[in-house]
Design an enzyme around this catalytic site. Structure first.
Site, PDB file in Angstrom:
ATOM      1  CB  SER A 198      77.222 126.958  58.521  1.00  0.00           C
ATOM      2  OG  SER A 198      77.049 127.524  57.242  1.00  0.00           O
ATOM      3  CE1 TYR A 211      71.677 127.584  59.352  1.00  0.00           C
ATOM      4  CE2 TYR A 211      73.397 128.576  58.013  1.00  0.00           C
ATOM      5  CZ  TYR A 211      72.795 127.457  58.551  1.00  0.00           C
ATOM      6  OH  TYR A 211      73.318 126.211  58.295  1.00  0.00           O
TER       7      TYR A 211
END
Length: 305
Positions: A198, A211
């Protein structure tokens, strides 16, 4: 000297170029929220996974793949693309039966071979079960896509409980490690592992504290595992998306942020899952034979990787 085009190429329609900023919906989006893990059909606008647009060219014909989190979002788009490129696909998912069954039905209607595997990837024994299921179904395994993930948001450190932090790491880091380790025994030389990392690995948001930390760890795991796997001829790479319109958004973000999601990018909109799928196809194909230990960004110009 000129080289004539083949008849098949000559008969194809010309490519039509479109301003990428206008390809898909831009914020503001309608007010919406869902309970995790969320359902694709309840999103407005409905995400595009390439159901009507992706056209295969046999790039993965005869190969077999596992795609985790293949019921929705990027995993769903990758599953559709892999099937249309000729691969047999097993998708794993947590409990979103409706989404999983809908993508399976689509692929079956088109003549592709797909299998479903339900369960929590955070459990250490799930990796062996998933690999065994794929081997029983397809007889071999050529590609592993570690795409499944969990995220939650918060405004203060106290909003992230110890249990939630551990769950995020079990799903986003431990599971890809367990699966990659188990798959390496069966992947042939020329096979590949692809991890969904990500932009958060490089540009962490405090609201996505847990995350972002897992995606940083997974990026490091990708590069380190690539050095081990290549000793068996297996390539390991990562794809780092920016904002993508998936069920993650209305299930984990405040309504006001969902409404503006992706508006900060150079395109002024989030990506649709269909826009990520070609990267996963290329990385799994023989065309990427000299690529390993790399992370490819698709962030809408949000940051250099």
């Amino acid at each position: 000297m000129t080289f004539p085009l083949s008849e098949s190429v000559e008969s194809q329609a010309a490519v039509t170029l479109t301003d990428p900023r206008d390809l898909y919906p831009q914020p503001p989006f309608p007010d919406q929220s869902q309970s995790p893990p969320g359902l694709t059909k309840e999103m407005d606008p409905t995400p595009d996974h390439g159901e009507k647009s992706y056209v295969g060219a046999g790039k993965l014909r005869g190969l077999s793949a596992i795609i985790t989190g293949g019921d929705s979002g990027i995993g769903r788009a990758a599953a559709i693309a892999y099937a249309r490129e000729g691969a047999d696909v097993m998708i794993s998912y947590l409990n979103e039966d409706r989404d999983a069954e809908s993508v399976a039905e689509l692929i079956k209607q088109e003549g592709g071979k797909i299998a479903l595997h339900r369960g929590d990837l955070g459990a250490p024994d799930m990796a062996e079960h998933l690999i065994d299921a794929a081997l029983r179904e397809f007889g071999k395994l050529d590609i592993l896509v570690n795409n499944a993930a969990f995220q939650s948001t918060g405004d203060d450190a106290e909003d992230f409980s110890n249990e939630e932090f551990e769950k995020t790491f079990r799903t986003n880091v431990f599971a890809p490690f367990y699966l990659s380790k188990a798959a390496l025994e069966y992947l042939p030389a020329g096979g590949s592992i692809i991890n969904t990392v990500s932009i958060q690995a490089f540009r962490p948001s405090p609201q996505l504290l847990a995350y972002a930390a897992t995606k940083s760890a997974l990026t490091s795991l990708t590069k380190g595992f690539a050095k081990l796997a290549i000793e068996r001829g297996v390539r390991v790479n990562g794809v780092a998306p920016g904002p993508v319109w998936t069920p993650f958004i209305p299930t984990t973000m405040p309504t006001e942020k969902t409404a503006k999601f992706g508006g900060h990018t150079l395109f002024g909109r989030p990506a649709q899952p269909a826009e990520l799928a070609p990267l996963y196809v290329w990385l799994a194909s023989p065309e990427a034979s000299y690529v390993t230990g790399e992370v490819y960004g698709a962030t809408g110009g949000s940051t250099p990787l």
